[in-house]
Write an enzyme that holds these catalytic residues in place. Structure first.
Site, PDB file in Angstrom:
ATOM      1  CG  ASP A   1      -2.257   0.557   1.042  1.00  0.00           C
ATOM      2  OD1 ASP A   1      -2.313   1.348  -0.054  1.00  0.00           O
ATOM      3  OD2 ASP A   1      -3.118   0.479   1.735  1.00  0.00           O
TER       4      ASP A   1
ATOM      5  CD  GLU B   1      -6.774   5.317   2.577  1.00  0.00           C
ATOM      6  OE1 GLU B   1      -5.500   5.143   3.188  1.00  0.00           O
ATOM      7  OE2 GLU B   1      -6.543   5.439   1.233  1.00  0.00           O
TER       8      GLU B   1
END
Length: 879
Positions: A357, A560
């Site tokens: 990521d 997020e």
């Protein structure tokens, strides 16, 4: 410590009139403090959403890594050993240099590389992060996306510089449709799809998403997210389908088949993309729901709860898996060999590749974004390395192989996996991106057939929580008032990951072809001969009292960790939507609430003030799907009944942040699987307890900017004559330039450049005032992590502002100059502002910086910290 000066008295600087105009917001109304009991939810409930795992423990269990590989199954992955494929891989590998192999493992971002960089290095893949577009243009056309894909592809197969002709891959976050592209169909976010409980529909949605992605020449999507969320404070809760791992398992299998096609049928054909099951592993189980935080589950729970999505997705043939930011038992997953290699690859049999990521490798102990042998050795095959860190990472990785820190065999394994996926996807044989079967067929972007499916998904995702006196369905012949700031706001109803990363700074015009919830209502009511009025504040003419008010409200968009919260109370300390509901209710108008949110929230007061209450989640671009369920046809027959059922349990109080089916002492307000149909009796009355237990909570720091601007604030820059909301990663006016940069994690800091040609400012602003009296009454301080590049020669004012002509600031130039070029925390006692008639019950702007001088100022974490006044950098002991 500096002693505060009265800037206004000294006439050193004047707050820009443009800022004053912006901060003139609305005042929140008070709320009823009456405490009432919480009734029990009836035992006569609809069937659960799906059969649930009775044996899976879903509580965080502290312990140590057992390393019990027997817990993990050998999966029935639908690929047999293909000797011809493996020979092709080995033959190609034999021709590759170390530099070419490492380049396959490097994935930079489109804002940080050029086409010539691709030609020179031959990266194995590249990505666009959320909010990144071709030419840095938010309104880039599909043709712009295709051109960039074509240019990068042609550069990758040009061997004139690097000797490498291996085609590259473009990866994108298409998490609820092709959500970075203007005009694409945006489906409900995963939490809504989970409430629909329809795997066949999920498969169709994924196939449509793949098709719209392929139109723009992109090969690969970073979806599905298969997190099993345990704590709804997590800012990614809406990316989870359900708190039940069996729902997630079934959905993962369906969405992977939809994205990639079915193995043995149309697998990775010209209308399908490579999928990524993410984030491996345990991201939904972090302590306190903190994004990128710590998961302390036992290994058995890790499999029973958090790994079921991988069982579903990998057995459908998913070709890539994304490593997770979180830690497990104290170790970052990007550096966890046991999970990435021993479990995922060796035991479960995954033969695709693991991608990192966003700079996740840099969070591994001993690593930086520029160097991380530990991640490669743990089993990471592709480094996602946005920013300029890609070049030193590439060079350091080559050096680490040469000095033996990374075994050559590990590099060969990683590159073999990358090539295996590329060959299976046909990238060596397919035409270039601009010449593929559906590339450039822009009529498919947001096509009617696609929007029809999205509209169906909206209808099936709606969950009816309350329907007193069967106020729903509504007759379309009524006089309907539509209110609330979500009514005609496509960006708000779409949520995060909608054109921009956070889903913020969008207008309805940014969603061509889309329909707001209000627009859908207006169409249906008008067609039936009824009357509809839109007024966000719920106002109406005295001689035109509505028969019913539909109020659309809810969370502002986020993505997020920017969506992490500390409890589940909706509009904590700022009950403006509740005031609207109560105002309408007090006038004898039936109130239908449409609640937009990325998670279940404590809304007892709002439920009490509503006759009907619908959890609409984040429905995406087809808001008219809501109207199709709310209204009957003109003859009074039901158009579409409510079919959605809660796939997340609903809390009884704000602090009940972990409430999951099969918990011990499971006591939700609305249980997993709850959801009314028309004619069914509501399980709640108008007498839910409105006690939020705030008196029992300890006051904690209030984050205003932490990684990004926190709701309800928005970032603005301005001059004496103009001001603009910041809506891009780089934005300028005549005096000020602001840009994002990565200090620790993605876009977590801002650089503000003042050119000294006039007065400039940057500030956090809200349309509505916030009640911050709890902080001003507890000796709090406003704290900012800040750095100036050079010594400042003019005053730099740090201030706050409230409603109307109400503001105060202090000069922080001396404090800045004590540590030029270094990050430091500067804090200001709130009494320095309160003593200048700042009303902390009505704060519209909790922070601004303003100067007439030339300065480069970096800032990151911005907090209001309780009980910190005495040790603040700037104090006001005489206040």
């Amino acid at each position: 410590m500096d002693k505060a000066t009265n800037v206004f008295a000294n006439k050193q600087i004047t707050l820009p009139l443009t800022l004053l105009a912006v901060v003139m917001g609305l005042s929140a109304c008070g709320e009823d403090e009456t405490k009432k009991s919480v009734p029990k939810v009836s035992d006569d409930k609809p069937a659960p959403v799906a059969e649930t795992s009775q044996t899976a423990s879903n509580k965080i269990v502290s312990g140590t890594v057992s390393g019990d590989i027997s817990i993990w199954p050998e999966l029935a992955i639908p690929f047999t050993k293909d000797a011809a494929l493996e020979k092709r891989i080995s033959d190609l590998m034999a021709t590759m240099t170390l530099e070419q192999k490492v380049a396959q493992m490097i994935q930079p971002e489109i804002r940080d590389i050029t086409v010539e960089d691709m030609r020179t290095y031959g990266f194995g893949s590249y990505l666009n992060g959320g909010g990144a577009y071709p030419n840095n243009d938010k309104h880039a056309t599909p043709a712009d996306w295709i051109k960039l894909a074509e240019d990068m592809y042609q550069a990758s197969i040009d061997d004139s510089i690097d000797g490498n002709a291996i085609p590259t891959m473009w990866g994108t976050d298409a998490v609820h449709g092709h959500n970075n592209v203007i005009g694409a169909t945006l489906f409900p976010h995963n939490i809504g799809l989970g409430a629909a409980n329809n795997p066949d529909l999920i498969r169709e949605i994924a196939a449509i998403t793949a098709k719209e992605v392929m139109v723009t020449g992109i090969d690969w999507v970073f979806a599905p997210t298969v997190a099993v969320v345990r704590d709804d404070r997590w800012g990614r809760t809406y990316e989870g389908y359900s708190e039940d791992p069996q729902i997630v398992k079934a959905y993962s299998h369906a969405i992977v088949e939809g994205l990639q096609g079915k193995v043995g049928d149309d697998f990775l054909s010209d209308q399908h993309v490579i999928s990524t099951v993410k984030h491996f592993l345990g991201d939904g189980g972090t302590e306190k729901g903190i994004d990128q935080g710590q998961n302390l589950d036992s290994e058995q729970v890790l499999f029973d709860i958090h790994a079921q999505g991988y069982v579903g997705g990998l057995t459908a043939g998913a070709q890539t898996v994304m490593a997770s930011f979180n830690s497990w038992q104290g170790k970052k997953i990007h550096g966890e060999k046991y999970l990435l290699n021993d479990v995922l690859k060796d035991k479960m049999g995954f033969d695709g590749f693991v991608v990192g990521d966003w700079n996740g490798h840099g969070q591994v102990d001993g690593c930086t974004n520029e160097s991380c042998a530990q991640a490669a050795n743990a089993g990471l095959d592709v480094y996602m390395v946005p920013t300029s860190a890609w070049k030193p990472l590439y060079e350091n990785t080559i050096a680490q192989v040469r000095n033996g820190e990374i075994p050559q065999a590990r590099i060969d394994d990683a590159v073999s996996r990358i090539l295996r996926v590329k060959i299976r996807a046909g990238l060596f044989e397919k035409p270039s991106p601009a010449n593929r079967e559906i590339s450039g067929k822009t009529e498919l972007i947001g096509a009617k057939a696609h929007r029809d499916v999205a509209r169906q998904a909206v209808r099936e995702s709606l969950v009816l929580l309350k329907n007193n006196n069967n106020v729903l369905p509504l007759s379309p012949k009524m006089n309907v008032l539509v209110a609330g700031d979500g009514a005609d706001n496509i960006g708000k109803q779409s949520g995060g990951w909608s054109i921009t990363w956070q889903g913020t700074d969008n207008l309805n015009e940014d969603f061509p072809g889309a329909t707001s919830i209000y627009a859908g209502i207006a169409k249906d009511v008008t067609a039936a001969g009824g009357q509809v009025t839109l007024n966000v504040d719920g106002q109406f003419e005295a001689n035109n009292k509505p028969d019913v008010a539909i109020v659309v409200f809810g969370e502002e968009p986020y993505a997020e960790g920017n969506g992490d919260i500390d409890n589940l109370e909706y509009q904590r300390g700022d009950k403006r939507d509740l005031a609207l509901l109560r105002s309408l209710k007090s006038q004898g108008i039936p109130v239908v609430s449409i609640f937009i949110s990325g998670r279940p929230m404590w809304v007892n007061p709002e439920l009490n003030a509503s006759d009907a209450f619908v959890a609409a989640w984040l429905p995406g671009t087809e808001g008219d799907g809501v109207s199709q369920v709310l209204f009957s046809d003109k003859d009074g027959k039901v158009n579409h009944d409510f079919t959605g059922k809660l796939s997340f349990s609903w809390p009884t109080r704000p602090q009940q942040t972990e409430v999951n089916v099969h918990d011990e002492n499971y006591q939700p307000l609305f249980a997993y699987g709850y959801g009314l149909k028309y004619g069914e009796k509501s399980d709640v009355s108008n007498a839910l307890s409105e006690d939020n237990f705030a008196a029992e909570e300890k006051l904690t720091s209030l984050a205003l900017f932490e990684r990004a601007v926190k709701a309800p604030w928005r970032l603005m820059i301005g001059t004496e004559s103009s001001s603009d909301t910041v809506s891009s990663s780089i934005q300028s006016n005549d005096v000020v330039t602001i840009r994002t940069f990565d200090k620790v994690v993605q876009e977590d800091a801002r650089l503000v450049s003042f050119n000294g040609t006039g007065l400039g400012f940057v500030g956090l602003i809200s349309n509505f005032p916030r009640d911050l009296r709890a902080y001003s009454n507890t000796d709090s301080a406003l704290s900012v992590l800040i750095k100036t590049t050079n010594k400042v020669e003019q005053p730099v004012m740090l201030g706050v502002a409230c409603d109307r002509d109400c503001r105060a600031d202090v000069d922080i130039a001396n404090a800045l100059n004590t540590a030029v070029g270094e990050w430091q925390t500067i804090s200001v006692d709130l009494k320095c502002f309160a003593n200048k008639d700042v009303n902390f019950g009505n704060i519209n702007t909790p922070f601004y910086l303003a100067t007439n001088g030339s300065a480069e100022i970096n800032f990151s974490d911005l907090l209001i910290v309780p009980n910190a006044a005495e040790t603040a950098t700037i104090t006001c002991p005489d206040a």
